[in-house]
Write a protein that holds these residues in place. Structure first.
Motif, PDB file in Angstrom:
ATOM      1  N   SER A 208       0.841  -1.211   0.000  1.00 36.48           N
ATOM      2  CA  SER A 208       0.000   0.000   0.000  1.00 36.48           C
ATOM      3  C   SER A 208       0.874   1.258   0.000  1.00 36.48           C
ATOM      4  CB  SER A 208      -0.979   0.003   1.177  1.00 36.48           C
ATOM      5  OG  SER A 208      -0.270  -0.068   2.367  1.00 36.48           O
ATOM      6  N   LEU A 209       2.036   1.186   0.670  1.00 37.64           N
ATOM      7  CA  LEU A 209       2.915   2.367   0.678  1.00 37.64           C
ATOM      8  C   LEU A 209       3.461   2.659  -0.719  1.00 37.64           C
ATOM      9  CD1 LEU A 209       4.958   1.977   3.967  1.00 37.64           C
ATOM     10  CD2 LEU A 209       3.346   3.778   3.408  1.00 37.64           C
ATOM     11  N   LEU A 210       3.853   1.615  -1.428  1.00 34.94           N
ATOM     12  CA  LEU A 210       4.365   1.822  -2.795  1.00 34.94           C
ATOM     13  C   LEU A 210       3.279   2.414  -3.676  1.00 34.94           C
ATOM     14  CD1 LEU A 210       6.466  -1.373  -3.626  1.00 34.94           C
ATOM     15  CD2 LEU A 210       7.298   0.964  -3.474  1.00 34.94           C
ATOM     16  N   TYR A 211       2.062   1.887  -3.502  1.00 30.55           N
ATOM     17  CA  TYR A 211       0.952   2.355  -4.334  1.00 30.55           C
ATOM     18  C   TYR A 211       0.637   3.807  -4.042  1.00 30.55           C
ATOM     19  CZ  TYR A 211      -3.561   2.488  -6.624  1.00 30.55           C
ATOM     20  OH  TYR A 211      -4.591   2.812  -7.443  1.00 30.55           O
ATOM     21  N   SER A 212       0.462   4.144  -2.751  1.00 34.91           N
ATOM     22  CA  SER A 212       0.045   5.514  -2.417  1.00 34.91           C
ATOM     23  C   SER A 212       1.160   6.530  -2.670  1.00 34.91           C
ATOM     24  CB  SER A 212      -0.449   5.593  -0.971  1.00 34.91           C
ATOM     25  OG  SER A 212       0.585   5.182  -0.119  1.00 34.91           O
ATOM     26  N   SER A 213       2.415   6.081  -2.701  1.00 32.06           N
ATOM     27  CA  SER A 213       3.527   7.030  -2.933  1.00 32.06           C
ATOM     28  C   SER A 213       3.568   7.513  -4.383  1.00 32.06           C
ATOM     29  CB  SER A 213       4.855   6.346  -2.616  1.00 32.06           C
ATOM     30  OG  SER A 213       5.115   5.347  -3.595  1.00 32.06           O
ATOM     31  N   GLY A 214       2.888   6.811  -5.287  1.00 30.41           N
ATOM     32  CA  GLY A 214       2.932   7.192  -6.704  1.00 30.41           C
ATOM     33  C   GLY A 214       4.168   6.665  -7.424  1.00 30.41           C
ATOM     34  N   LEU A 215       5.048   5.958  -6.687  1.00 28.05           N
ATOM     35  CA  LEU A 215       6.301   5.502  -7.310  1.00 28.05           C
ATOM     36  C   LEU A 215       6.066   4.477  -8.417  1.00 28.05           C
ATOM     37  CD1 LEU A 215       8.665   5.114  -4.225  1.00 28.05           C
ATOM     38  CD2 LEU A 215       9.050   6.558  -6.227  1.00 28.05           C
ATOM     39  N   LEU A 216       5.054   3.632  -8.219  1.00 26.23           N
ATOM     40  CA  LEU A 216       4.825   2.579  -9.222  1.00 26.23           C
ATOM     41  C   LEU A 216       4.531   3.196 -10.585  1.00 26.23           C
ATOM     42  CD1 LEU A 216       2.687   0.029  -7.161  1.00 26.23           C
ATOM     43  CD2 LEU A 216       5.142   0.021  -7.594  1.00 26.23           C
ATOM     44  N   LYS A 217       3.709   4.262 -10.564  1.00 30.46           N
ATOM     45  CA  LYS A 217       3.342   4.911 -11.819  1.00 30.46           C
ATOM     46  C   LYS A 217       4.587   5.555 -12.444  1.00 30.46           C
ATOM     47  CE  LYS A 217       0.041   7.628 -14.153  1.00 30.46           C
ATOM     48  NZ  LYS A 217       1.067   8.502 -14.755  1.00 30.46           N
ATOM     49  N   GLU A 218       5.371   6.185 -11.551  1.00 33.06           N
ATOM     50  CA  GLU A 218       6.613   6.824 -12.024  1.00 33.06           C
ATOM     51  C   GLU A 218       7.520   5.794 -12.709  1.00 33.06           C
ATOM     52  OE1 GLU A 218       9.940   8.647  -9.366  1.00 33.06           O
ATOM     53  OE2 GLU A 218       8.053   9.648  -8.867  1.00 33.06           O
ATOM     54  N   TRP A 219       7.641   4.616 -12.095  1.00 32.19           N
ATOM     55  CA  TRP A 219       8.504   3.566 -12.652  1.00 32.19           C
ATOM     56  C   TRP A 219       7.947   3.065 -13.989  1.00 32.19           C
ATOM     57  CZ3 TRP A 219       8.886   0.453  -7.416  1.00 32.19           C
ATOM     58  CH2 TRP A 219       9.710   1.163  -6.541  1.00 32.19           C
ATOM     59  N   LYS A 220       6.631   2.927 -14.016  1.00 34.06           N
ATOM     60  CA  LYS A 220       6.009   2.448 -15.277  1.00 34.06           C
ATOM     61  C   LYS A 220       6.279   3.467 -16.388  1.00 34.06           C
ATOM     62  CE  LYS A 220       1.421   1.563 -17.137  1.00 34.06           C
ATOM     63  NZ  LYS A 220       1.056   0.253 -17.588  1.00 34.06           N
ATOM     64  N   ASP A 221       6.056   4.746 -16.066  1.00 32.69           N
ATOM     65  CA  ASP A 221       6.289   5.787 -17.074  1.00 32.69           C
ATOM     66  C   ASP A 221       7.756   5.802 -17.501  1.00 32.69           C
ATOM     67  OD1 ASP A 221       3.667   6.361 -16.819  1.00 32.69           O
ATOM     68  OD2 ASP A 221       3.928   8.165 -15.579  1.00 32.69           O
ATOM     69  N   GLY A 222       8.643   5.421 -16.590  1.00 31.48           N
ATOM     70  CA  GLY A 222      10.073   5.402 -16.907  1.00 31.48           C
ATOM     71  C   GLY A 222      10.490   4.121 -17.624  1.00 31.48           C
ATOM     72  N   GLY A 223       9.533   3.256 -17.928  1.00 33.52           N
ATOM     73  CA  GLY A 223       9.839   2.058 -18.725  1.00 33.52           C
ATOM     74  C   GLY A 223      10.301   0.852 -17.916  1.00 33.52           C
ATOM     75  N   LEU A 224      10.160   0.897 -16.595  1.00 32.81           N
ATOM     76  CA  LEU A 224      10.603  -0.261 -15.804  1.00 32.81           C
ATOM     77  C   LEU A 224       9.628  -1.423 -15.947  1.00 32.81           C
ATOM     78  CD1 LEU A 224      12.041   1.231 -12.502  1.00 32.81           C
ATOM     79  CD2 LEU A 224      13.131   0.835 -14.695  1.00 32.81           C
ATOM     80  N   ARG A 225      10.135  -2.638 -15.698  1.00 28.62           N
ATOM     81  CA  ARG A 225       9.303  -3.827 -15.876  1.00 28.62           C
ATOM     82  C   ARG A 225       9.159  -4.671 -14.613  1.00 28.62           C
ATOM     83  NH1 ARG A 225      10.270  -8.828 -20.004  1.00 28.62           N
ATOM     84  NH2 ARG A 225       8.384  -9.932 -19.375  1.00 28.62           N
ATOM     85  N   TRP A 226      10.109  -4.532 -13.671  1.00 29.39           N
ATOM     86  CA  TRP A 226      10.114  -5.445 -12.517  1.00 29.39           C
ATOM     87  C   TRP A 226      10.247  -4.687 -11.196  1.00 29.39           C
ATOM     88  CZ3 TRP A 226       8.972  -9.961 -14.523  1.00 29.39           C
ATOM     89  CH2 TRP A 226       9.449 -10.289 -15.797  1.00 29.39           C
ATOM     90  N   VAL A 227       9.659  -5.258 -10.138  1.00 25.81           N
ATOM     91  CA  VAL A 227       9.906  -4.754  -8.778  1.00 25.81           C
ATOM     92  C   VAL A 227      10.412  -5.947  -7.962  1.00 25.81           C
ATOM     93  CG1 VAL A 227       8.989  -3.490  -6.814  1.00 25.81           C
ATOM     94  CG2 VAL A 227       7.899  -3.242  -9.045  1.00 25.81           C
TER      95      VAL A 227
END
Ligand code: UGB
Length: 485
Positions: free
Chosen positions: A184-203
């Motif tokens: 939930s922290l990763l989701y609410s921080s907005g980081l996941l979206k940032e990573w997706k926009d930056g072309g990342l594929r894995w966590v």
């Protein structure tokens, strides 16, 4: 053998694997090439399908398969973000500092790989201070994000009445909610979206207790990429009753299935209640049939975001009260709802691709127990102490060098802190020297020998070990551009 010529290279590999695994009878009646070729190819396709429908991959360090996965995985590292859960204090370890302090010795980032650390009130300030006073261990400060988890309200009794803080009657007592908060922290921080926009594929998720895991990550990432796993759980062979969770496939009476960790305290009762009277027992391999969960998860970012958009990152919670006596009416101390990061697959749809990767060695040497408790561990069981954690690193490195052709003496048995351990030559190297087995092989040549009592430390990137005979201590330090042989 003759028929191999009609197969594609990956089909040849599969056929050879079957023969090596004593399945040669499958091909006994095959006519020469030219007869039934289409049927033969369709047979191999069926084998490939059957093979791929198992959700687990067992790796053997240094074999062709392993090297192939490492090669694929290491290319994927630049598409990955790393998340360390480090909100726990390690009370069992009897260590006053934060556990990430020793762990950082194993990390070294060349590229700007995003790195998140989940902290708690117990660890946040000290983690930040450690990073700042060590210039972020070579990383850029912008590369590292700290997300602090909050504690949750405690419950005093079976009626779930909120517990008052014993030290302050105007406060509700709180305790940690568990490492499941990370989603939930990763989701609410907005980081996941940032990573997706930056072309990342894995966590990639990992814990602050296990220094060996970096050896397992490239190949496991290769497995994720090759098999297109949405969730890949790294696991190790597990002895029955060992205090690590077991990866199981649970089947519901209505046919639903999921591949999921079952914690060690629940595995035995679960098995007994489902027709396994021996409970958590070893099978004919000498190990539990359920691989041990080491809580290093690799999630594919896109399906992860899709899932969290539905759940907001909420993970199934549980409560684990410790009762005063068998009447189960009063708690020994207050309890609270908890959640675990490895329970993430529980809400996934049945079509999600959930698998696991077993590393028979090299992946797991956690430092969880203090020396006194470790010394009481029955002989033959893992100590999970700083002593065993350190010796496991030397063992892994020595065995890797052996596999790369270096002659290394056998280990000797010694007792430290009341624990009998196998002591190999003390071999360590910086990640910039080698990350994968292929890296090691490319930097070792000629006839090399390292005696058991030796120490070998490699701190440069372009260091070639050639015709070395070591019976003592050798520390090689070099600047990055220097070529050392
Ligand atoms: N942690 C947090 O960040 N926040 C919290 O609230 C709690 C913990 P433990 P645990 O590898 O041997 C797990 O306490 O949970 C961090 C698996 O569930 O060391 O008892 C903490 O800082 C189990 O299946 O482990 O057991 C640490 O980094 C098995 O795999 C991490 O979470 C076991 O790990 C783990 O905390 C294992």
């Amino acid at each position: 053998q003759k028929n191999l010529s009609i197969l594609a290279p990956d089909e040849v590999e599969l056929a050879k694997m079957l023969i090596e695994m004593e399945q040669g009878h499958l091909f006994e009646d095959w006519p020469d090439p030219g007869v039934d070729d289409d049927e033969k190819i369709s047979f191999i396709s069926q084998v490939a399908l059957l093979n791929s429908s198992y959700p687990g991959e067992i790796l053997t360090f240094g074999d062709d398969n392993f090297i192939k996965y490492e090669e694929t995985g290491v290319k994927q590292v630049q598409n990955a973000a790393f998340v360390l859960v480090a909100g726990g204090l390690g009370e069992r370890l009897g260590y006053n500092g934060i556990k990430v302090q020793p762990l950082f010795c194993f990390c070294e980032c060349k590229r700007d790989v995003p790195f998140v650390i989940m902290t708690s009130d117990d660890t946040h300030a000290r983690t930040l201070q450690l990073l700042e006073s060590n210039s972020y261990f070579g990383m850029k400060s912008t590369q590292v994000k700290l997300l602090k988890q909050e504690k949750v309200a405690c419950l005093a009794d079976n009626d779930a009445r909120l517990a008052i803080d014993p030290k302050n009657k105007y406060r509700i007592q709180t305790k940690p909610h568990g490492h499941g908060d990370v989603h939930s922290l990763l989701y609410s921080s907005g980081l996941l979206k940032e990573w997706k926009d930056g072309g990342l594929r894995w966590v990639l998720f990992f814990q602050d207790t296990n220094g060996l895991l970096f050896k397992a990550i490239p190949a496991a990432l290769g497995v994720s990429a090759t098999k297109e796993y949405h969730v890949n759980s790294l696991s190790v062979p597990r002895k029955a009753k060992e205090a690590i969770g077991g990866i199981t496939r649970l089947t519901h009476a209505d046919g639903r299935e999921m591949v999921i960790n079952v914690e060690y305290n629940q595995l035995d009762p679960l098995l007994r209640a489902t027709g396994h009277p021996d409970g958590d027992a070893n099978c004919e391999t000498g190990y539990s049939p359920f691989p041990g969960n080491i809580n290093q998860l690799i999630l594919e970012l896109d399906p992860y975001i899709d899932e969290l958009s539905k759940t907001g990152g909420t993970i199934k919670e549980f409560v684990n009260p410790k009762y005063k006596d068998s009447t189960k009416t009063a708690f020994k101390s207050s309890t609270r709802l908890e959640c675990m990061m490895q329970d993430y697959p529980k809400t996934l749809s049945p079509s999600a691709r959930v698998g696991f990767t077993i590393n028979p060695w090299l992946a797991y040497a956690p430092v969880k127990n203090n020396p006194e408790d470790a010394a009481k561990v029955p002989k033959g069981n893992p100590y999970y102490s700083a002593t065993s954690g350190e010796t496991a690193i030397y063992q892994a490195n020595s065995m890797i060098l052996r596999k790369a052709g270096v002659k290394i003496d056998d280990p000797v048995s010694e007792v430290f802190n009341g624990q009998e351990v196998e002591v190999w030559a003390c071999v360590v190297w910086k990640p910039k020297w080698a990350v994968t087995f292929a890296d090691v092989k490319s930097k070792v040549s000629g006839n090399n020998f390292v005696s058991q009592k030796s120490t070998l430390v490699i701190k440069g990137s372009n260091v070639i070990i050639q015709d070395l005979s070591l019976d003592g201590t050798l520390v090689i330090s070099s600047v990055d551009d220097a070529e050392v042989c």
